[in-house]
Design a protein around this motif. Structure first.
Motif, PDB file in Angstrom:
ATOM      1  N   ASP A   1       0.849  -1.187   0.000  1.00  0.00           N
ATOM      2  CA  ASP A   1       0.000   0.000   0.000  1.00  0.00           C
ATOM      3  C   ASP A   1       0.882   1.232   0.000  1.00  0.00           C
ATOM      4  OD1 ASP A   1      -2.292  -1.637   2.241  1.00  0.00           O
ATOM      5  OD2 ASP A   1      -2.410  -1.416   0.062  1.00  0.00           O
ATOM      6  N   PRO A   2       0.370   2.366  -0.463  1.00  0.00           N
ATOM      7  CA  PRO A   2       1.178   3.595  -0.502  1.00  0.00           C
ATOM      8  C   PRO A   2       1.758   3.936   0.859  1.00  0.00           C
ATOM      9  CG  PRO A   2      -0.857   3.887  -1.722  1.00  0.00           C
ATOM     10  CD  PRO A   2      -0.970   2.560  -1.031  1.00  0.00           C
ATOM     11  N   GLY A   3       3.060   4.228   0.898  1.00  0.00           N
ATOM     12  CA  GLY A   3       3.702   4.624   2.146  1.00  0.00           C
ATOM     13  C   GLY A   3       3.963   3.502   3.118  1.00  0.00           C
ATOM     14  N   GLU A   4       3.769   2.276   2.686  1.00  0.00           N
ATOM     15  CA  GLU A   4       3.984   1.125   3.568  1.00  0.00           C
ATOM     16  C   GLU A   4       4.934   0.131   2.923  1.00  0.00           C
ATOM     17  OE1 GLU A   4       1.676   2.816   6.421  1.00  0.00           O
ATOM     18  OE2 GLU A   4       2.809   0.940   6.610  1.00  0.00           O
ATOM     19  N   GLY A   5       5.403  -0.822   3.727  1.00  0.00           N
ATOM     20  CA  GLY A   5       6.232  -1.887   3.178  1.00  0.00           C
ATOM     21  C   GLY A   5       5.369  -3.004   2.605  1.00  0.00           C
ATOM     22  N   PRO A   6       5.957  -3.870   1.783  1.00  0.00           N
ATOM     23  CA  PRO A   6       5.213  -5.009   1.230  1.00  0.00           C
ATOM     24  C   PRO A   6       4.729  -5.949   2.339  1.00  0.00           C
ATOM     25  CG  PRO A   6       7.271  -4.669   0.040  1.00  0.00           C
ATOM     26  CD  PRO A   6       7.330  -3.808   1.254  1.00  0.00           C
ATOM     27  N   VAL A   7       3.538  -6.463   2.150  1.00  0.00           N
ATOM     28  CA  VAL A   7       2.949  -7.420   3.093  1.00  0.00           C
ATOM     29  C   VAL A   7       2.768  -8.743   2.374  1.00  0.00           C
ATOM     30  CG1 VAL A   7       0.917  -7.970   4.480  1.00  0.00           C
ATOM     31  CG2 VAL A   7       1.783  -5.630   4.423  1.00  0.00           C
ATOM     32  N   LEU A   8       3.245  -9.817   2.973  1.00  0.00           N
ATOM     33  CA  LEU A   8       3.162 -11.122   2.346  1.00  0.00           C
ATOM     34  C   LEU A   8       1.713 -11.569   2.229  1.00  0.00           C
ATOM     35  CD1 LEU A   8       4.769 -13.603   1.301  1.00  0.00           C
ATOM     36  CD2 LEU A   8       4.536 -14.553   3.606  1.00  0.00           C
ATOM     37  N   LEU A   9       1.342 -12.020   1.023  1.00  0.00           N
ATOM     38  CA  LEU A   9      -0.007 -12.534   0.779  1.00  0.00           C
ATOM     39  C   LEU A   9       0.001 -14.058   0.761  1.00  0.00           C
ATOM     40  CD1 LEU A   9      -1.058 -10.158  -2.146  1.00  0.00           C
ATOM     41  CD2 LEU A   9      -1.708  -9.957   0.264  1.00  0.00           C
ATOM     42  N   ILE A  10       0.861 -14.612  -0.088  1.00  0.00           N
ATOM     43  CA  ILE A  10       0.881 -16.065  -0.283  1.00  0.00           C
ATOM     44  C   ILE A  10       2.315 -16.504  -0.543  1.00  0.00           C
ATOM     45  CG2 ILE A  10       0.184 -17.958  -1.804  1.00  0.00           C
ATOM     46  CD1 ILE A  10      -2.438 -16.507  -2.298  1.00  0.00           C
ATOM     47  N   ALA A  11       2.692 -17.641   0.029  1.00  0.00           N
ATOM     48  CA  ALA A  11       3.999 -18.246  -0.208  1.00  0.00           C
ATOM     49  C   ALA A  11       3.796 -19.625  -0.840  1.00  0.00           C
ATOM     50  CB  ALA A  11       4.771 -18.371   1.101  1.00  0.00           C
ATOM     51  N   LEU A  12       4.601 -19.923  -1.843  1.00  0.00           N
ATOM     52  CA  LEU A  12       4.509 -21.191  -2.574  1.00  0.00           C
ATOM     53  C   LEU A  12       5.869 -21.849  -2.585  1.00  0.00           C
ATOM     54  CD1 LEU A  12       2.608 -19.614  -5.577  1.00  0.00           C
ATOM     55  CD2 LEU A  12       1.550 -21.129  -3.883  1.00  0.00           C
ATOM     56  N   TYR A  13       5.910 -23.146  -2.260  1.00  0.00           N
ATOM     57  CA  TYR A  13       7.196 -23.828  -2.121  1.00  0.00           C
ATOM     58  C   TYR A  13       7.337 -25.069  -2.988  1.00  0.00           C
ATOM     59  CZ  TYR A  13       7.487 -20.850   2.008  1.00  0.00           C
ATOM     60  OH  TYR A  13       7.510 -19.761   2.868  1.00  0.00           O
ATOM     61  N   LYS A  14       6.276 -25.432  -3.723  1.00  0.00           N
ATOM     62  CA  LYS A  14       6.306 -26.691  -4.463  1.00  0.00           C
ATOM     63  C   LYS A  14       5.678 -26.510  -5.832  1.00  0.00           C
ATOM     64  CE  LYS A  14       4.835 -31.478  -3.682  1.00  0.00           C
ATOM     65  NZ  LYS A  14       4.042 -32.344  -2.787  1.00  0.00           N
ATOM     66  N   ALA A  15       6.325 -27.049  -6.867  1.00  0.00           N
ATOM     67  CA  ALA A  15       5.798 -26.952  -8.221  1.00  0.00           C
ATOM     68  C   ALA A  15       4.388 -27.521  -8.282  1.00  0.00           C
ATOM     69  CB  ALA A  15       6.711 -27.694  -9.193  1.00  0.00           C
ATOM     70  N   GLY A  16       3.490 -26.766  -8.931  1.00  0.00           N
ATOM     71  CA  GLY A  16       2.101 -27.182  -9.048  1.00  0.00           C
ATOM     72  C   GLY A  16       1.229 -26.768  -7.877  1.00  0.00           C
ATOM     73  N   GLU A  17       1.837 -26.279  -6.813  1.00  0.00           N
ATOM     74  CA  GLU A  17       1.083 -25.911  -5.615  1.00  0.00           C
ATOM     75  C   GLU A  17       0.090 -24.794  -5.914  1.00  0.00           C
ATOM     76  OE1 GLU A  17       3.722 -24.822  -2.465  1.00  0.00           O
ATOM     77  OE2 GLU A  17       2.128 -24.203  -1.102  1.00  0.00           O
ATOM     78  N   LEU A  18      -1.117 -24.969  -5.399  1.00  0.00           N
ATOM     79  CA  LEU A  18      -2.174 -23.966  -5.546  1.00  0.00           C
ATOM     80  C   LEU A  18      -2.620 -23.591  -4.144  1.00  0.00           C
ATOM     81  CD1 LEU A  18      -4.042 -22.591  -7.740  1.00  0.00           C
ATOM     82  CD2 LEU A  18      -5.687 -24.393  -7.217  1.00  0.00           C
ATOM     83  N   THR A  19      -2.489 -22.326  -3.793  1.00  0.00           N
ATOM     84  CA  THR A  19      -2.775 -21.890  -2.424  1.00  0.00           C
ATOM     85  C   THR A  19      -3.712 -20.695  -2.436  1.00  0.00           C
ATOM     86  OG1 THR A  19      -0.635 -22.669  -1.620  1.00  0.00           O
ATOM     87  CG2 THR A  19      -1.749 -21.032  -0.282  1.00  0.00           C
ATOM     88  N   SER A  20      -4.672 -20.700  -1.534  1.00  0.00           N
ATOM     89  CA  SER A  20      -5.629 -19.597  -1.434  1.00  0.00           C
ATOM     90  C   SER A  20      -5.493 -18.868  -0.110  1.00  0.00           C
ATOM     91  CB  SER A  20      -7.057 -20.116  -1.584  1.00  0.00           C
ATOM     92  OG  SER A  20      -7.271 -20.597  -2.882  1.00  0.00           O
ATOM     93  N   ASN A  21      -5.820 -17.574  -0.171  1.00  0.00           N
ATOM     94  CA  ASN A  21      -5.861 -16.729   1.021  1.00  0.00           C
ATOM     95  C   ASN A  21      -7.060 -15.817   0.838  1.00  0.00           C
ATOM     96  OD1 ASN A  21      -5.513 -15.004   3.149  1.00  0.00           O
ATOM     97  ND2 ASN A  21      -3.551 -14.188   2.473  1.00  0.00           N
ATOM     98  N   GLY A  22      -8.209 -16.264   1.304  1.00  0.00           N
ATOM     99  CA  GLY A  22      -9.439 -15.507   1.074  1.00  0.00           C
ATOM    100  C   GLY A  22      -9.795 -15.486  -0.394  1.00  0.00           C
TER     101      GLY A  22
END
Lengths: 115, 111
Positions: free
Chosen positions: B38-59
């Motif tokens: 967001d403006p004036g802020e640092g990046p915030v992690l949304l999703i991390a992926l560690y494996k090929a083909g992995e599908l991950t949801s966050n809301g």
């Protein structure tokens, strides 16, 4: 305080000044990082510290001098900067170094303007 | 050095629309991360992926680690005004200390 904090949030300095940026992480992490974020460019990694030891120095000019007195605190000492050094400086931390795949968590950044 | 190609550079959408953005690399990565800033802020992690083909949801967010290990995708469903911001992909090559970032996708959501 939680997460990663940075002070000051904004800094304006002349080219002859000496100033320091401070970062503190409250996550119990062992690795800390300094990044530079300029407009329309990818984040540029500057320095990586793991257990207070510098493990990465990404060809950063000597006018930027990092210091990591312990695993919770990281400083970036600035002297005789140039106007092109104006940017958002971001601190991050992770449990381990990137080699082990640990996720990095960022602070809010210090917006630096060099006049 | 290694660079990531992130596209599109910017998107202007209507509230309620779905969004897709992607990142590609020329080499194989072991980790893909998606951040929002967001403006004036640092990046915030949304999703991390560690494996090929992995599908991950966050809301309403879903990200995938490409099978070739050279790309990743982020989808946002039913966008809302607070989704506005810059979305960054980041990747990590095996054995590297450096997290490599894309240039970001700037998302604007019109109410």
């Amino acid at each position: 305080e939680t997460g990663v904090t940075q002070t000051p949030r904004h800094l304006v300095m002349g080219m002859t000044n000496k100033k320091s940026l401070k970062c503190e992480q409250h996550l119990g992490h062992n690795a800390m990082y300094w990044y530079k974020q300029s407009a329309k460019k990818p984040l540029e990694l500057m320095f990586v510290y793991s257990l207070e030891e510098r493990v990465e120095n990404n060809s950063v000019p000597s006018r930027f001098s990092p210091e990591c007195p312990n695993s919770s605190h990281l400083f970036l000492h600035l002297h005789t900067l140039q106007p092109e050094d104006s940017a958002l400086y971001l601190c991050a931390s992770s449990q381990g170094t990137p080699k082990v795949g640990d996720t990095q968590y960022f602070g809010p950044g210090t917006r630096l303007t060099v006049l | 050095g290694q660079q990531l190609n992130q596209s599109p550079q910017s998107m202007f959408i209507q509230e309620g629309e779905d969004v897709s953005m992607n990142c590609t690399s020329s080499s194989i990565f072991n980790t893909w991360l998606w951040y929002k800033q967001d403006p004036g802020e640092g990046p915030v992690l949304l999703i991390a992926l560690y494996k090929a083909g992995e599908l991950t949801s966050n809301g309403r967010l879903t990200a995938q680690f490409g099978i070739t290990r050279k790309d990743s995708f982020l989808n946002i469903s039913a966008s809302i005004p607070s989704d506005v911001g810059i979305y960054f992909c980041a990747g990590l090559e095996g054995g590297s200390e450096k997290l490599v970032f894309g240039k970001g996708t700037k998302l604007t959501v019109n109410p």
